[in-house]
Structures are given as C-alpha cells and as structure tokens.
Design a protein around this motif. Structure first.
Motif, PDB file in Angstrom:
ATOM      1  N   PRO A 130       8.219 -22.946  -2.462  1.00  0.00           N
ATOM      2  CA  PRO A 130       8.765 -21.654  -3.085  1.00  0.00           C
ATOM      3  C   PRO A 130       7.770 -20.872  -3.274  1.00  0.00           C
ATOM      4  O   PRO A 130       7.945 -19.567  -2.994  1.00  0.00           O
ATOM      5  N   LEU A 131       6.812 -21.438  -4.062  1.00  0.00           N
ATOM      6  CA  LEU A 131       5.621 -20.416  -4.184  1.00  0.00           C
ATOM      7  C   LEU A 131       4.908 -19.881  -3.211  1.00  0.00           C
ATOM      8  O   LEU A 131       4.509 -18.593  -3.163  1.00  0.00           O
TER       9      LEU A 131
ATOM     10  N   LEU B  20       4.997 -11.241  -0.657  1.00  0.00           N
ATOM     11  CA  LEU B  20       4.096 -10.233  -1.215  1.00  0.00           C
ATOM     12  C   LEU B  20       2.976  -9.762  -0.170  1.00  0.00           C
ATOM     13  O   LEU B  20       2.835  -8.532  -0.224  1.00  0.00           O
ATOM     14  N   LEU B  21       2.423 -10.568   0.455  1.00  0.00           N
ATOM     15  CA  LEU B  21       1.521 -10.292   1.384  1.00  0.00           C
ATOM     16  C   LEU B  21       1.830  -9.504   2.336  1.00  0.00           C
ATOM     17  O   LEU B  21       1.266  -8.269   2.569  1.00  0.00           O
ATOM     18  N   ILE B  22       3.056  -9.807   2.862  1.00  0.00           N
ATOM     19  CA  ILE B  22       3.790  -8.645   3.841  1.00  0.00           C
ATOM     20  C   ILE B  22       3.995  -7.426   3.254  1.00  0.00           C
ATOM     21  O   ILE B  22       3.704  -6.417   3.953  1.00  0.00           O
TER      22      ILE B  22
ATOM     23  N   PHE C 226       2.388  -5.745   0.737  1.00  0.00           N
ATOM     24  CA  PHE C 226       1.244  -5.185   0.590  1.00  0.00           C
ATOM     25  C   PHE C 226       0.513  -4.934   1.923  1.00  0.00           C
ATOM     26  O   PHE C 226       0.291  -3.728   1.990  1.00  0.00           O
ATOM     27  N   MET C 227       0.864  -5.511   2.866  1.00  0.00           N
ATOM     28  CA  MET C 227       0.161  -4.974   4.216  1.00  0.00           C
ATOM     29  C   MET C 227       1.070  -3.791   4.737  1.00  0.00           C
ATOM     30  O   MET C 227       0.368  -3.062   5.398  1.00  0.00           O
ATOM     31  N   VAL C 228       2.322  -3.807   4.529  1.00  0.00           N
ATOM     32  CA  VAL C 228       3.127  -2.516   4.935  1.00  0.00           C
ATOM     33  C   VAL C 228       3.016  -1.481   4.136  1.00  0.00           C
ATOM     34  O   VAL C 228       2.705  -0.172   4.660  1.00  0.00           O
ATOM     35  N   THR C 229       2.828  -1.451   2.767  1.00  0.00           N
ATOM     36  CA  THR C 229       2.662  -0.335   2.033  1.00  0.00           C
ATOM     37  C   THR C 229       1.295   0.190   1.913  1.00  0.00           C
ATOM     38  O   THR C 229       0.985   1.360   1.581  1.00  0.00           O
ATOM     39  N   ALA C 230       0.267  -0.573   2.144  1.00  0.00           N
ATOM     40  CA  ALA C 230      -1.191  -0.263   1.767  1.00  0.00           C
ATOM     41  C   ALA C 230      -1.621   1.018   2.937  1.00  0.00           C
ATOM     42  O   ALA C 230      -2.399   2.122   2.324  1.00  0.00           O
ATOM     43  N   PRO C 231      -1.254   1.069   4.025  1.00  0.00           N
ATOM     44  CA  PRO C 231      -1.646   2.301   4.786  1.00  0.00           C
ATOM     45  C   PRO C 231      -0.952   3.714   4.182  1.00  0.00           C
ATOM     46  O   PRO C 231      -1.258   4.706   4.651  1.00  0.00           O
TER      47      PRO C 231
END
Length: 145
Positions: free
Chosen positions: A24-25, A32-34, A36-41
């Motif tokens: 689960p971790l 969370l990684l996905i 951040f990858m979508v929102t960073a640009p």
C-alpha cells in the motif's frame, strides 16, 4: 517466507507480527508521483502570454529572476500582480533597492507577440531608469530551420 505457527507456550497470547506490508505504501507513492508529474508543468507561468519564437538557447542563472509580463491587452504584471503603468516606476524602484549591487536582479520581460512595440519599449525604459539593466526577453524556443 516465514510463517507464524502456534506453539504450545502461552496459549492465550498471539505473537507480535514483525512484517510490514509495503505494497500500500508503494501504491500511494506512485499515485503521488503521477500527480506531481502532471501538475509540475502547469506551475511555470502565471500570466498567459503568446510569446514569439526564437532560436536562442536558455540562460544559466543562480537566483530567481523577477518576471515582468505584458499581456495582449497591454496590462503590465510584475510577478503575478497587475501593476498600473503610473505606479510601475515605484514598483521597479523597490525591486532595484532590494537587490544587491554585486549581483543585480535579473529581469525576465515577457510580452505578447500581438502587443505594440512601443509598450514594450516604455516598460524597458522604466526598467533602465530604475537601474535594472539585466533584462532578458523571453521567447518560445522554435525548431532550427
């Protein structure tokens, strides 16, 4: 793989489980990684400006530059805040006073391609008058032709 078998000792007690389930971790971390990858640009520029193309390469810099933007209606923004042309010299003087003489502030000037050239030159004149002479004109990198 270890198994916990009941023993003859301590018939009413259960042995503490020493294994941690990390699946689960890992799932949460990948989600969370996905995100951040979508929102960073989407966090790069605040004021939508249609920038012109250029074949120049990107600059290397050590401190965060101040962004001055002119949109297609001629409104002036310093960072994310809209600034009236009448108080622009005062705002630029504050920025110049806050910068240190050894390393003056870098200014990124972003102007919409449809805006009048005179409006861009008025803002550049105010930047120069305030002592902010390290001005970079921001463009969109185009392919080599």
């Amino acid at each position: 793989m270890a198994m916990n078998l009941p023993s003859g000792r301590g018939k009413g007690r259960r042995a503490p489980m020493a294994d941690i389930n990390v699946t689960p971790l890992v799932d949460v971390m990948l989600v969370l990684l996905i995100i951040f990858m979508v929102t960073a640009p989407l966090l790069t520029a605040g004021v939508p400006v249609n920038l012109p193309d250029s074949r120049a390469k990107a600059l290397d810099q050590e401190q965060e530059p101040v962004q001055v933007s002119l949109d297609d209606q001629g409104r002036i923004f310093v960072g994310e805040n809209e600034v009236a042309e009448a108080i622009l010299p005062d705002v630029l003087a504050e920025i110049a006073a806050g910068s240190d003489a050894a390393a003056p502030r870098q200014i990124f000037l972003r102007a919409d391609r449809s805006i009048d050239y005179g409006a861009v030159m008025r803002v550049m004149g105010e930047l120069n008058r305030a002592g902010l002479n390290r001005v970079s004109l921001v463009t969109v990198a185009s392919d080599a032709r």
